[in-house]
Design an enzyme around this catalytic site. Structure first.
Site, PDB file in Angstrom:
ATOM      1  N   ASP A 120       0.842  -1.197   0.000  1.00  0.00           N
ATOM      2  CA  ASP A 120       0.000   0.000   0.000  1.00  0.00           C
ATOM      3  C   ASP A 120       0.882   1.253   0.000  1.00  0.00           C
ATOM      4  O   ASP A 120       1.700   1.423  -0.911  1.00  0.00           O
ATOM      5  CB  ASP A 120      -0.953  -0.077   1.209  1.00  0.00           C
ATOM      6  CG  ASP A 120      -2.013   1.002   1.230  1.00  0.00           C
ATOM      7  OD1 ASP A 120      -3.035   0.837   0.546  1.00  0.00           O
ATOM      8  OD2 ASP A 120      -1.811   2.012   1.935  1.00  0.00           O
ATOM      9  N   ARG A 121       0.768   2.133   0.979  1.00  0.00           N
ATOM     10  CA  ARG A 121       1.611   3.344   1.007  1.00  0.00           C
ATOM     11  C   ARG A 121       3.094   2.981   1.018  1.00  0.00           C
ATOM     12  O   ARG A 121       3.908   3.633   0.362  1.00  0.00           O
ATOM     13  CB  ARG A 121       1.300   4.204   2.235  1.00  0.00           C
ATOM     14  CG  ARG A 121      -0.144   4.528   2.468  1.00  0.00           C
ATOM     15  CD  ARG A 121      -0.796   5.219   1.294  1.00  0.00           C
ATOM     16  NE  ARG A 121      -0.204   6.537   1.043  1.00  0.00           N
ATOM     17  CZ  ARG A 121      -0.505   7.270  -0.050  1.00  0.00           C
ATOM     18  NH1 ARG A 121      -1.327   6.790  -0.978  1.00  0.00           N
ATOM     19  NH2 ARG A 121       0.039   8.456  -0.220  1.00  0.00           N
ATOM     20  N   HIS A 165     -11.150   8.569  -0.177  1.00  0.00           N
ATOM     21  CA  HIS A 165     -10.179   9.087   0.781  1.00  0.00           C
ATOM     22  C   HIS A 165      -8.994   9.747   0.071  1.00  0.00           C
ATOM     23  O   HIS A 165      -8.384  10.681   0.604  1.00  0.00           O
ATOM     24  CB  HIS A 165      -9.690   7.966   1.698  1.00  0.00           C
ATOM     25  CG  HIS A 165      -9.007   6.832   0.992  1.00  0.00           C
ATOM     26  ND1 HIS A 165      -9.634   6.065   0.036  1.00  0.00           N
ATOM     27  CD2 HIS A 165      -7.731   6.336   1.099  1.00  0.00           C
ATOM     28  CE1 HIS A 165      -8.794   5.156  -0.417  1.00  0.00           C
ATOM     29  NE2 HIS A 165      -7.636   5.299   0.202  1.00  0.00           N
ATOM     30  N   TYR A 225      -0.786  11.500   1.992  1.00  0.00           N
ATOM     31  CA  TYR A 225      -1.719  11.364   0.870  1.00  0.00           C
ATOM     32  C   TYR A 225      -1.745  12.618   0.003  1.00  0.00           C
ATOM     33  O   TYR A 225      -1.843  12.530  -1.226  1.00  0.00           O
ATOM     34  CB  TYR A 225      -3.121  11.051   1.393  1.00  0.00           C
ATOM     35  CG  TYR A 225      -3.358   9.584   1.611  1.00  0.00           C
ATOM     36  CD1 TYR A 225      -3.949   8.804   0.623  1.00  0.00           C
ATOM     37  CD2 TYR A 225      -2.995   8.969   2.807  1.00  0.00           C
ATOM     38  CE1 TYR A 225      -4.173   7.449   0.815  1.00  0.00           C
ATOM     39  CE2 TYR A 225      -3.205   7.614   3.005  1.00  0.00           C
ATOM     40  CZ  TYR A 225      -3.790   6.857   2.010  1.00  0.00           C
ATOM     41  OH  TYR A 225      -4.004   5.520   2.195  1.00  0.00           O
ATOM     42  N   HIS A 285      -7.092  -7.009   0.873  1.00  0.00           N
ATOM     43  CA  HIS A 285      -6.029  -6.011   0.777  1.00  0.00           C
ATOM     44  C   HIS A 285      -4.919  -6.250   1.793  1.00  0.00           C
ATOM     45  O   HIS A 285      -3.730  -6.059   1.490  1.00  0.00           O
ATOM     46  CB  HIS A 285      -6.627  -4.620   0.981  1.00  0.00           C
ATOM     47  CG  HIS A 285      -5.629  -3.506   0.928  1.00  0.00           C
ATOM     48  ND1 HIS A 285      -4.883  -3.227  -0.192  1.00  0.00           N
ATOM     49  CD2 HIS A 285      -5.270  -2.594   1.869  1.00  0.00           C
ATOM     50  CE1 HIS A 285      -4.099  -2.177   0.056  1.00  0.00           C
ATOM     51  NE2 HIS A 285      -4.312  -1.785   1.292  1.00  0.00           N
TER      52      HIS A 285
END
Length: 305
Positions: A120-121, A165, A225, A285
């Site tokens: 992910d990030r 988001h 983000y 996920h």
């Protein structure tokens, strides 16, 4: 410090001016750094890390802005470019800056070259590290993410609602932070619930640790983000124009996003990586927690290439 990965030593390692990362370290052998995603901390790797520490030196940091690592203000420093110089218009949470943190962390622990896996990030940070620091990264794994530039290209129409988001936290400073801080457990818990293929893979005490960490990090998480809607896109676009590619062996594990959003994820990754193994997997996920033995095996296969 809260929950720890059993058997791992914890260190606080300076990586930049005024920024230290919390890192869990164990094992011996060739080094492997594991980077967590949102809305998590290094704890997401607890099962995989313990498995791989049997034959590797495993390093699990909290990214800057997350967990027990430092959380500088979003405008606190400039980003380092691929040569280590600073971009005057950079942001403290550009993936270029966060990738430089990880290279500095590994070097501080005695590793000039290391394998890197991110979810992910953390996968976006790993991707940027692979482009900016190819001499340092021996192998690269990215779990359940698209490169930033490609992600924004495919998010359109009503299907983009799944990424609300991303748009919320891309807004100018102020409103997103206040909205999320008003009900942080609801906001971050929403993603833990929505994205889990197996909710039981994140036990109550780990969920609490994630929510506690996120509640204390709203401004820095939003800044992370926000950077992905600005400076990170600029860096990816410049690299694409220059023809920069990932030159190390790369493994990408993803859910079948393309079926829902209408794109070919493997083709997008092939545009960036010379030596790519792209696999569509059937986990949710949070795959490192839902199928840790499989993820560890995928990483061992990567390291053998």
């Amino acid at each position: 410090m809260g929950l720890l990965i059993p058997g791992f030593d914890y260190r606080r390692v300076p990586v930049a001016d005024g920024v230290s990362l919390n890192a869990a370290v164990a094992g011996s052998g060739s080094p492997l750094v594991l980077l967590h995603g949102f809305p998590q901390t290094h704890l997401m790797w607890r099962h995989v890390a313990a498995d791989l520490a049997a034959d590797h030196t495993v390093i699990c940091p909290d990214l800057r802005g997350y967990g027990a690592s430092d959380k500088p203000p979003a405008d606190a420093d400039a980003t380092a470019d691929a040569d280590g110089a600073a971009d005057a218009d950079g942001a403290a949470y550009a993936k270029r800056t966060m990738a430089a943190d990880i290279v500095a962390l590994a070097r501080a622990l005695g590793h000039d070259r290391f394998a890197l896996a991110g979810h992910d990030r953390g996968a976006l940070v790993a991707f940027r590290a692979g482009l900016d620091h190819p001499a340092a990264i021996t192998h690269l794994a990215c779990l359940d993410v698209l490169p930033t530039l490609d992600m924004w290209d495919v998010m359109r129409g009503t299907t983009a609602a799944v990424g609300f988001h991303l748009y919320l936290m891309a807004q100018p400073p102020g409103l997103p932070e206040r909205m999320i801080a008003a009900c942080p457990d609801d906001f971050f818990g929403h993603f833990l619930d929505l994205w889990a293929g197996d909710p039981g893979a994140i036990p109550a005490e780990v969920r609490t640790a994630y929510l506690d960490a996120c509640r204390a990090a709203v401004p820095s998480i939003v800044a992370d983000y926000r950077a992905s809607a600005g400076v990170d896109v600029d860096h990816d676009r410049a690299d694409r124009a220059a023809g920069r590619r990932l030159t190390m062996p790369v493994t990408v594990l993803q859910q079948d996003w393309g079926a829902a959003l209408g794109y070919d994820a493997a083709a997008m990754w092939r545009a960036w990586a010379d030596d790519l193994e792209h696999r569509t997997v059937g986990y949710g996920h949070f795959m490192a927690e839902e199928a840790p033995a499989d993820i560890a095996e995928h990483l061992r296969e990567l390291l053998a290439r």
